[in-house]
Design an enzyme around this catalytic site. Structure first.
Site, PDB file in Angstrom:
ATOM      1  N   ASP A  14       0.720  -1.170  -0.001  1.00 28.49           N
ATOM      2  CA  ASP A  14      -0.187  -0.163   0.079  1.00 28.49           C
ATOM      3  C   ASP A  14       0.888   1.189  -0.054  1.00 28.49           C
ATOM      4  OD1 ASP A  14      -2.464   1.520   0.379  1.00 28.49           O
ATOM      5  OD2 ASP A  14      -1.767   1.919   2.454  1.00 28.49           O
ATOM      6  N   ASP A  35      -0.015   5.149   1.188  1.00 26.43           N
ATOM      7  CA  ASP A  35      -0.145   5.844   2.128  1.00 26.43           C
ATOM      8  C   ASP A  35      -0.212   5.092   3.348  1.00 26.43           C
ATOM      9  OD1 ASP A  35      -0.311   8.009   0.266  1.00 26.43           O
ATOM     10  OD2 ASP A  35      -2.529   8.029   0.032  1.00 26.43           O
TER      11      ASP A  35
END
Length: 630
Positions: free
Chosen positions: A249, A251
């Protein structure tokens, strides 16, 4: 029809001369034979039987070594890489492959060639990220991978350009050279020929691949290539077998969670992230970022703006010698009502996590084996994506730390940060698997495994690895965490002993009823939320068959005679004291305790449970050391 490979081999090898003497640079030995011979062998093996070597310095050494296997064209004087092609123009086929003699290449050359043919390009450039984009020629491409510009180094201070490096491996049409003129004494392919071709309206295509291409023009780089070959890095990145990947991922995992990122300057890496990504690069695993970016559909950031944001991310990583093999972003959003939204992007797509479209794209494009790959993120969305995509999952305690509340998806593992997760994937997971093999071989007909040990010693990690190993041999296993039988917080009191905090009688009755059942039983397993310190009694429902394995883990696994009487196999997990202290500090800090409170809590627990739990190890049949790498 034979295919032509042209190898640029005119280098003097000045930086290598002190070690290897006055020989042509491409003749420097790599694992016992010249670099140039590795290239020639690869070309011949893949059907490029017409090999033309463009040589200058000590060209007779090359001719003598290879004999009739190659054709040698000798420059009267060094003319630069583009100048060398122009000098040999009459010997070039209509289409030819270009390699550099000081580069080690482990690439499917036929796929590169065939891609060039399908695209009807004037030249196709092998493009990849590398660990030093700041001193590399960078290729700017449209989303369809047609080249827009070449940015030679050095790059202007503060420039934001994606880490897509020209790897000096090309397929070219000879017509590309028609009309090429340069006022340079030694014109270069990347710095002069390609920009000139773009200015003349020629079509250059970027072929993105994670396969291994690395120059070895310095002793350090030569040593790195040799180490990568010996350690299997080149093989793992090759297209000969499916690759192992770590999906990341963005953020909250790589960069600090700040809500929607609208500007490149908002990208701020977590401590240790660059080194963690660098370790992935060095291992030969593929790193792929998959990120939902609804901000595009909302009209708050353009696609070029997102490119600049990702260029900032790659630039920060590149400053520390790290890179991402691919970034895949979903620009869609299903909900309408935003002032500047893009209507054509407002729909429920198949790529927005937790849908698996971005994973599926990477698996197809990069030939990834999802059964050996991982998803690392900070949200339950990431964990649900992993579950749907068939990836092993690690939830980080950074970013949202799984508190987004979107899905009930349970992670396979929980780690403090990306650095810890990467260490576990690369070394810890395999080390623990190996340690557990003798235990599995000793299980016989027993259905119950008890895993005990101090808090934060790695009991849940060991339990999950055991479950994976049982699944590989066709056995279904369920993990039962004794924390689910913790008493309510107001009934737990420090100083009365760890046993007082658990309802072990209820846990024992539950386990006995399941083990004694001769038919499948559906039960609800209690779940302990470590953040809120509460037990959720009906979080998960499972069906346990009479031949299923039960893996029970908890600090009190060996303190209850009732539990130990259930014909179990017992494993005690130990860990280095300093490593455990680090984990405890991370755990209590994540729960929101201040430094003084953390020290008080640790001191209390050491008195309340540590000696008692350590003594319980005497009852264990096996003792596993969970090292720092795990």
């Amino acid at each position: 029809m034979s295919r032509q490979a042209v190898i640029l081999a005119g280098g003097f090898g000045t930086r290598l001369r002190s070690i290897y003497g006055d020989i042509p640079k491409p003749m420097v030995p790599l694992l016992g034979k010249p670099v140039l011979e590795h290239l020639v062998d690869s070309c011949l093996l893949q059907g490029f039987s017409n090999i033309l070597v463009l040589a200058h310095h000590r060209h007779e050494v090359i001719s003598s070594h290879f004999g009739s296997r190659i054709h040698v064209h000798v420059e009267s004087e060094p003319k630069g890489t583009a100048g060398a092609l122009m000098d040999a123009l009459t010997k070039l086929d209509d289409r030819f492959l270009v390699l550099y003699g000081d580069t080690y290449v482990d690439v499917d050359l036929n796929t590169l060639w065939n891609t060039h043919d399908r695209q009807h390009a004037d030249a196709t450039l092998f493009v990849h990220p590398n660990s030093h984009p700041y001193d590399s020629d960078l290729v700017e491409m449209h989303p369809d991978r047609w080249v827009n510009a070449i940015h030679p180094y050095p790059h202007p201070a503060g420039s934001l350009i994606r880490n897509r490096v020209n790897a000096a491996l090309y397929v070219m049409e000879r017509e590309l050279l028609d009309g090429f003129e340069s006022d340079q004494a030694k014109p270069d392919i990347a710095k002069h020929l390609f920009p000139n071709a773009l200015a003349r309206g020629k079509r250059l295509f970027g072929y993105e691949s994670v396969e291994y291409v690395k120059d070895m023009g310095t002793p350090e780089r030569l040593g790195k290539v040799e180490a990568d070959i010996r350690n299997g890095v080149t093989e793992r990145l090759s297209s000969r077998s499916a690759r192992q990947a770590i999906f990341l991922d963005r953020d909250g995992t790589l960069n600090v969670e700040k809500g929607l990122i609208r500007e490149p300057a908002q990208i701020e890496l977590y401590d240790g992230v660059a080194d963690a990504v660098k370790k992935i690069n060095q291992s030969g695993l593929v790193s792929v970022v998959i990120t939902n970016q609804p901000i595009i559909a909302r009209g708050e950031v353009t696609m070029p703006g997102l490119e600049r944001i990702h260029a900032r991310l790659e630039t920060l990583l590149g400053e520390h010698g790290a890179y991402l093999d691919r970034i895949i972003a979903c620009p869609h959003h299903p909900d309408s009502g935003f002032e500047n939204e893009i209507p054509e992007l407002k729909f429920a797509c198949a790529c927005r996590k937790p849908e698996t479209g971005m994973v599926d794209t990477a698996v197809s494009d990069l030939c990834i084996d999802r059964t050996r790959s991982w998803m690392v993120g900070d949200t339950t969305i990431d964990m649900e994506t992993a579950r749907r995509a068939g990836l092993k999952s690690i939830l980080l305690r950074t970013g949202y730390a799984g508190q987004d509340g979107k899905f009930d998806a349970e992670p396979d593992y929980v780690m403090a940060d990306l650095a810890t997760a990467v260490r576990f994937i690369l070394t810890g997971h395999g080390e623990l698997r190996a340690k557990l093999i003798p235990i599995l071989e000793s299980l016989d007909n027993r259905r119950l495994l008890m895993i005990g040990g101090l808090s934060r010693s790695g009991k849940s990690t060991l339990a999950q690895i055991l479950r994976e190993q049982f699944a590989q041999v066709g056995r279904n296993a369920h993990i039962i965490c004794l924390d689910g039988w913790l008493k309510p917080v107001h009934e737990r009191h420090e100083g009365l002993g760890v046993e007082s905090r658990f309802d072990l009688d209820s846990a024992s009755r539950f386990l006995r009823s399941v083990l004694e059942s001769t038919i499948p039983v559906t039960v609800t397993l209690p779940y302990y939320d470590r953040k809120t310190r509460t037990v959720l009694p009906n979080r998960m429902s499972v069906t346990i068959r009479p031949d299923d394995i039960l893996i029970v883990e908890g600090v009190l696994s060996f303190l209850s005679s009732e539990l130990l009487s259930l014909n179990s196999m017992s494993i005690f997990v130990d860990v280095d004291h300093n490593e455990r202290m680090i984990r405890l500090h991370q755990e209590y800090s994540w729960r929101g305790l201040k430094t003084k409170e953390i020290e008080q809590m640790i001191a209390s627990r050491e008195l309340d449970e540590s000696m008692l739990i350590q003594r319980s190890a005497e009852r264990a049949q096996f003792r596993i050391l969970n090292g720092s790498s795990s």
